[in-house]
Design an enzyme around this catalytic site. Structure first.
Site, PDB file in Angstrom:
ATOM      1  N   LYS A  45      -2.308  -3.333   7.092  1.00 49.01           N
ATOM      2  CA  LYS A  45      -3.385  -2.523   7.408  1.00 49.01           C
ATOM      3  C   LYS A  45      -4.831  -3.668   7.044  1.00 49.01           C
ATOM      4  O   LYS A  45      -5.763  -3.024   6.622  1.00 49.01           O
ATOM      5  CB  LYS A  45      -3.602  -1.398   6.742  1.00 49.01           C
ATOM      6  CG  LYS A  45      -2.428  -0.342   7.211  1.00 49.01           C
ATOM      7  CD  LYS A  45      -1.923  -0.665   8.319  1.00 49.01           C
ATOM      8  CE  LYS A  45      -2.721   0.259   9.479  1.00 49.01           C
ATOM      9  NZ  LYS A  45      -2.073  -0.083  10.741  1.00 49.01           N
ATOM     10  N   THR A  48      -4.294  -7.298  10.561  1.00 52.36           N
ATOM     11  CA  THR A  48      -3.487  -8.391  11.190  1.00 52.36           C
ATOM     12  C   THR A  48      -3.772  -8.423  12.814  1.00 52.36           C
ATOM     13  O   THR A  48      -3.738  -9.333  13.377  1.00 52.36           O
ATOM     14  CB  THR A  48      -2.073  -7.658  11.165  1.00 52.36           C
ATOM     15  OG1 THR A  48      -1.764  -7.286   9.709  1.00 52.36           O
ATOM     16  CG2 THR A  48      -0.921  -8.814  11.281  1.00 52.36           C
ATOM     17  N   HIS A 101       4.185 -10.252   6.494  1.00 59.38           N
ATOM     18  CA  HIS A 101       3.632  -9.487   5.681  1.00 59.38           C
ATOM     19  C   HIS A 101       4.248  -9.634   4.418  1.00 59.38           C
ATOM     20  O   HIS A 101       4.144  -8.949   3.578  1.00 59.38           O
ATOM     21  CB  HIS A 101       3.911  -7.808   6.047  1.00 59.38           C
ATOM     22  CG  HIS A 101       3.043  -7.437   7.178  1.00 59.38           C
ATOM     23  ND1 HIS A 101       1.761  -7.587   7.152  1.00 59.38           N
ATOM     24  CD2 HIS A 101       3.487  -6.562   8.282  1.00 59.38           C
ATOM     25  CE1 HIS A 101       1.367  -6.797   8.272  1.00 59.38           C
ATOM     26  NE2 HIS A 101       2.287  -6.236   8.976  1.00 59.38           N
ATOM     27  N   SER A 131      -6.565   3.336   5.661  1.00 55.71           N
ATOM     28  CA  SER A 131      -5.865   3.076   6.887  1.00 55.71           C
ATOM     29  C   SER A 131      -4.314   3.198   6.783  1.00 55.71           C
ATOM     30  O   SER A 131      -3.696   3.883   7.772  1.00 55.71           O
ATOM     31  CB  SER A 131      -6.107   1.544   7.115  1.00 55.71           C
ATOM     32  OG  SER A 131      -5.742   0.993   8.450  1.00 55.71           O
ATOM     33  N   GLY A 252     -11.917   0.917  12.245  1.00 56.74           N
ATOM     34  CA  GLY A 252     -12.535  -0.520  12.344  1.00 56.74           C
ATOM     35  C   GLY A 252     -13.904  -0.648  11.606  1.00 56.74           C
ATOM     36  O   GLY A 252     -14.746  -1.695  11.977  1.00 56.74           O
TER      37      GLY A 252
HETATM   38  P1  A3P Z   1      -8.442   1.193  10.195  1.00 52.41           P
HETATM   39  O1  A3P Z   1      -7.628   2.070  10.070  1.00 52.41           O
HETATM   40  O2  A3P Z   1      -9.369   1.438   9.045  1.00 52.41           O
HETATM   41  O3  A3P Z   1      -9.466   1.733  11.533  1.00 52.41           O
HETATM   42  P2  A3P Z   1      -3.593  -3.964  10.633  1.00 52.41           P
HETATM   43  O4  A3P Z   1      -3.626  -4.772  11.945  1.00 52.41           O
HETATM   44  O5  A3P Z   1      -3.272  -5.002   9.644  1.00 52.41           O
HETATM   45  O6  A3P Z   1      -2.354  -3.077  10.936  1.00 52.41           O
HETATM   46  O7  A3P Z   1      -4.776  -3.466  10.259  1.00 52.41           O
HETATM   47  C1  A3P Z   1      -5.176  -2.280  11.149  1.00 52.41           C
HETATM   48  C2  A3P Z   1      -6.594  -2.091  10.503  1.00 52.41           C
HETATM   49  O8  A3P Z   1      -7.432  -3.140  11.107  1.00 52.41           O
HETATM   50  C3  A3P Z   1      -7.308  -0.741  11.077  1.00 52.41           C
HETATM   51  O9  A3P Z   1      -8.079  -0.288  10.199  1.00 52.41           O
HETATM   52  C4  A3P Z   1      -7.916  -1.204  12.555  1.00 52.41           C
HETATM   53  O10 A3P Z   1      -8.914  -0.291  12.992  1.00 52.41           O
HETATM   54  C5  A3P Z   1      -8.577  -2.447  12.007  1.00 52.41           C
HETATM   55  N1  A3P Z   1      -8.997  -3.509  13.291  1.00 52.41           N
HETATM   56  C6  A3P Z   1      -8.178  -3.848  14.069  1.00 52.41           C
HETATM   57  N2  A3P Z   1      -8.996  -4.783  14.907  1.00 52.41           N
HETATM   58  C7  A3P Z   1     -10.385  -4.425  14.338  1.00 52.41           C
HETATM   59  C8  A3P Z   1     -11.479  -5.073  14.981  1.00 52.41           C
HETATM   60  N3  A3P Z   1     -11.496  -5.736  15.978  1.00 52.41           N
HETATM   61  N4  A3P Z   1     -12.671  -4.912  14.306  1.00 52.41           N
HETATM   62  C9  A3P Z   1     -12.502  -4.101  13.092  1.00 52.41           C
HETATM   63  N5  A3P Z   1     -11.249  -3.608  12.525  1.00 52.41           N
HETATM   64  C10 A3P Z   1     -10.310  -3.722  13.466  1.00 52.41           C
END
Ligand code: A3P
Length: 287
Positions: A45, A48, A101, A131, A252
């Site tokens: 979160k 990635t 991870h 998240s 995001g």
């Molecule tokens: P949120 O749940 O706060 O929206 P991972 O990919 O490590 O699982 O992380 C997921 C988090 O990264 C989510 O956060 C997701 O919305 C955010 N995320 C993914 N792409 C993004 C982008 N282009 N801009 C901002 N946040 C992004």
């Protein structure tokens, strides 16, 4: 379902059983890196999926074919994941791009010998907590988070998948100087995506024009990724991810924790943070 039913313990941390069967963890341990491999390292979160979007198009110098045609988990596979041993990762042309991870002290032997390039993504832990809270409520292979108070205690104690955020960060920021690591903050990417793309490109040895950097940044914003079915996890069946409960690409933003954590929960987190990060000498974006 409980932790005992859904998780196994690998080197002291919980990993979801369905995603990380023993043969894949063995594959990970025996994996041989190349010096020009690119490894995206994150605590879950932290961003990635975002990096799985940005890095391939830096490598392709602004050609969007990889993100238009290949799901993020095949475009940048996790080395410890259930399909890693059948994806023929050894045969991929250089430079290969992977994700993991795992904590620093869990890296395979070959990592220490070869020292591939690492992009380590950090994010405000309160936003990671938030998240994660929503994610644990929508992913069937994870233990239901319960109340915010209950999940907060598990997060602080590292009794969730991939263990303690605090240990993850301390391990990676404390890596040896000889490691080849570029750290980047999620918050930095939110503030200045073009600047972040330039920083990543320069670490990866790619000289991109400002036009291409701008084109990449424009394409990798949240709104655009949310519409990309190769990146928004809509290809994953609802029995695994119920995006009616919470979207994978949820908000995001940075600072959304205020909408989930009460002032008392935030104070509880701050106290734990102070205790666990005592003596850590690193300038975090959220300090
Ligand atoms: P949120 O749940 O706060 O929206 P991972 O990919 O490590 O699982 O992380 C997921 C988090 O990264 C989510 O956060 C997701 O919305 C955010 N995320 C993914 N792409 C993004 C982008 N282009 N801009 C901002 N946040 C992004």
């Amino acid at each position: 379902m409980t932790e005992a039913e859904l998780y196994s313990v690998y080197k002291g941390v919980f990993v979801p059983k369905v995603l990380h069967p023993p043969e894949c963890l063995k594959y990970y341990e025996e994996f041989t890196f190349r010096p020009d491999d690119i490894l995206i390292v994150t605590y879950p979160k932290s961003g990635t999926t975002w990096m799985q979007e940005i890095v391939p198009v830096i490598q392709s110098e602004g050609d969007f074919t990889p993100i238009d045609t290949i799901p993020n988990w095949d475009r940048v596979p996790w080395l410890e994941e259930h399909r890693a041993n059948i994806l023929n990762l050894e045969q991929r042309p250089s430079p290969r791009i992977f994700a993991t991870h795992f904590h620093y002290n869990m890296m395979p032997e070959s990592y220490r010998k070869v020292k591939p390039r690492v992009l380590y993504v950090l994010r405000n832990p309160k936003d990671i907590f938030t998240s994660s809270y929503h994610y644990y409520g929508m992913a069937s292979f994870l233990v239901n988070p319960g109340t915010v108070d209950e999940f907060l205690e598990k997060f602080i104690d590292g009794k969730i998948m991939f263990g303690s955020w605090f240990d993850h960060v301390k391990g990676w920021i404390g890596a040896k100087e000889s490691d080849n690591i570029c750290s980047i903050f999620y918050e930095e990417m939110i503030r200045d995506l073009q600047g972040s793309v330039s920083k990543l490109a320069s670490f990866l040895g790619k000289s991109l024009s400002q036009d291409i950097v701008a084109k990449i940044a424009d394409r990798c914003v949240f709104k655009s990724m949310k519409q990309n079915k190769m990146s928004n996890y809509s290809l994953v069946p609802t029995e695994f991810f119920d995006q009616q409960k919470s979207a994978f690409l949820r908000k995001g933003t940075s600072g959304d924790w205020v909408n989930t954590m009460s002032p008392a929960q935030s104070e509880r987190f701050d106290a734990a943070y102070k205790e666990k990060m005592k003596g850590v000498n690193f300038k975090f974006d959220w300090d």
